[in-house]
Scaffold this active site. Structure first.
Site, short mmCIF file in Angstrom:
data_model
loop_
_atom_site.label_atom_id
_atom_site.label_comp_id
_atom_site.label_asym_id
_atom_site.label_seq_id
_atom_site.Cartn_x
_atom_site.Cartn_y
_atom_site.Cartn_z
N HIS A 194 0.89 -1.17 0.00
CA HIS A 194 0.00 0.00 0.00
C HIS A 194 0.92 1.21 0.00
O HIS A 194 1.99 1.18 0.62
CB HIS A 194 -0.82 0.12 1.29
CG HIS A 194 -1.78 -0.99 1.56
ND1 HIS A 194 -1.44 -2.11 2.26
CD2 HIS A 194 -3.09 -1.12 1.25
CE1 HIS A 194 -2.49 -2.90 2.38
NE2 HIS A 194 -3.51 -2.33 1.77
N ASP A 204 2.26 2.07 3.40
CA ASP A 204 3.21 1.12 4.03
C ASP A 204 4.63 1.55 3.72
O ASP A 204 5.53 1.43 4.54
CB ASP A 204 3.12 -0.30 3.44
CG ASP A 204 1.75 -0.89 3.42
OD1 ASP A 204 0.95 -0.54 4.29
OD2 ASP A 204 1.49 -1.71 2.52
#
Ligand code: XUL
Ligand code: CO
Length: 447
Positions: free
Chosen positions: A107, A110
């Site tokens: 993501h 992240d």
């Protein structure tokens, strides 16, 4: 030489149990996954197309609602600095290489910290993506798919695309545009939409029809943008029925395919099916895969499993070989994974907190899938299951069956044919026999 983040761990290799010494039996290794071994004329590496995910592997401290993080992460100083984000990426690519995992997923949030503004967040992401591009090049690893986190930040508390606030919708488009572009830059083979908060908690405050329209608009905009930047990867929707919301619009394969068809999105998106989401929907993984493959829409798999009887998304590593056999049977029957892969959207248990547990857990999943792949290939070579299904429907290949199927008969004509029948043949379904055939093949002792 670059700093080693997993000292003492050498690259995992395939070693058969029999050959292994007592000491070697405790070291992380592969007992079944032999990357270059051919199964149905393709290497296991190409059949299984493993990926590790950044969110669980690097960003999950293993906390739960009752206690904090336990994971030991010596490479991470706990700050939101760019230097720390770079070092984390270094550790991840060392992990991928040592664990012989060729692909990865992420993501946006992240990888790089969110900034004070959209422009600031994008600069942060660009800096880390440039670093990761080099890591991909030097390690030979590839991006399976990227995605945007449209569920953690408080602004998305009412949803992203389905938010009642148009400003939130706009913010989500900015995040997806950037995430799509960096996925493209990193050579991603796919891009995922998981609608974490695209659903409702109560219908008392929700205009469901409007929210579904908004979601469809959002997906059209994203698909058009992907095309305009020349992204050739597969766009994937990941169904899940609930958690965090009470009901998510992409609740399962059937509902998602219906949504895609209703809004003219079918063909632009495929499905990313996750085992634990299937369980939460009250379905088996085989069911979700069968529905997706019947529509020609299985794109990729999030490989994990839930915990029986626990209604949570526990994201355990998939170590159940009956499950992996069924998954690989569906995959081989559809002609194998091409653009998609098996992404371990899985986390270690909270008490498996040492860095070495990252290797044990991924290796456990990889071995379980290697067993499943070989078993599925044996089931196909054996042919009894396939032949049984073929024969079960054989009457539909008769001239009568053909006429009905092709629409040449009205209901009245069908009913008239029924009156001419003297006997009605309906053979046994033989479920228990078929289950025992699967067991026989799965647990056949080597001769
Ligand atoms: C959540 C989940 C996500 C998606 C990507 O249950 O599976 O991690 O895979 O957003
Ligand atoms: Co997932």
């Amino acid at each position: 030489m670059a700093l080693e983040h997993f000292p003492g761990i050498t690259q995992l290799q395939f070693e058969s149990t029999r050959a292994a010494s007592r000491d070697a039996k405790c070291r992380p290794t592969f007992r079944h996954y032999n990357p270059s071994e051919l199964v149905e004329s393709r290497s296991m590496r190409d059949q299984l197309r493993f990926a590790a995910c950044y969110w669980h592997t690097m960003r999950n401290g293993l906390g739960d609602p009752f206690g904090g993080a336990t994971a030991q992460t010596p490479w991470d100083d706990g700050t939101d600095s760019i230097a720390n984000a770079q070092q984390r990426a270094d550790a991840f690519f060392e992990f991928l290489t040592k664990c012989q995992i060729d692909r990865w997923c992420f993501h946006d949030r992240d990888l790089a910290p969110e900034g004070q503004s959209i422009a600031h967040s994008e600069r942060n992401l660009d800096t880390i993506v440039a670093h990761v591009e080099q890591l991909q090049r030097s390690s030979g690893r590839r991006l399976l798919w990227g995605t945007a986190n449209l569920f953690s930040h408080p602004r998305y508390m009412h949803g992203a695309a389905t938010s009642p606030c148009v400003d939130v919708f706009l913010h989500a488009t900015a995040q997806v545009r950037k995430a799509l572009e960096v996925t493209h830059t990193l050579g991603g083979e796919g891009y995922v939409f998981w609608g974490g908060r695209e659903g409702y908690d109560t219908l008392l405050n929700t205009d469901l029809a409007r929210e579904r329209d908004q979601m469809a608009r959002f997906l059209h905009l994203a698909a058009d943008h992907a095309q305009s930047i020349g992204f050739r990867g597969v766009l994937l929707i990941e169904p899940k029925p609930h958690e965090p919301t009470t009901h998510q619009y992409d609740s399962d394969s059937e509902a998602t395919l219906n949504f895609l068809r209703e809004f003219g999105l079918f063909g632009k998106f495929k499905l990313n099916i996750e085992t634990n989401h299937a369980t939460l929907a009250g379905h088996s993984m085989e069911h979700e895969l069968a529905v997706a493959t019947a529509a020609g829409a299985l794109g990729s798999i999030d490989a994990n499993m839930g915990t029986t009887g626990l209604g949570w998304d526990t994201d355990r590593f998939p170590t159940d070989v009956m499950l992996t056999t069924q998954i690989m049977l569906a995959v081989l029957n559809m002609g194998g994974l091409t653009q998609g892969g098996l992404n371990f959207d899985a986390k270690r248990r909270r008490a498996s907190f040492e860095p070495i547990d990252l290797f044990y857990s991924h290796a456990a999943g990889m071995d379980a899938f290697a067993i499943g792949l070989k078993a599925a290939a044996r089931i196909r070579a054996d042919g009894r299951l396939h032949e049984f299904i073929r024969e079960r429907y054989a009457s539909w290949n008769s001239p009568m069956g053909e006429k009905i199927r092709s629409g040449q008969f009205t209901l009245a004509q069908c009913a008239h044919e029924a009156t001419k029948l003297s006997t009605l043949v309906s053979p046994s379904g033989r479920q228990e026999l078929l289950e025992s055939i699967v067991n026989e093949i799965l647990f056949a002792t080597e001769r």
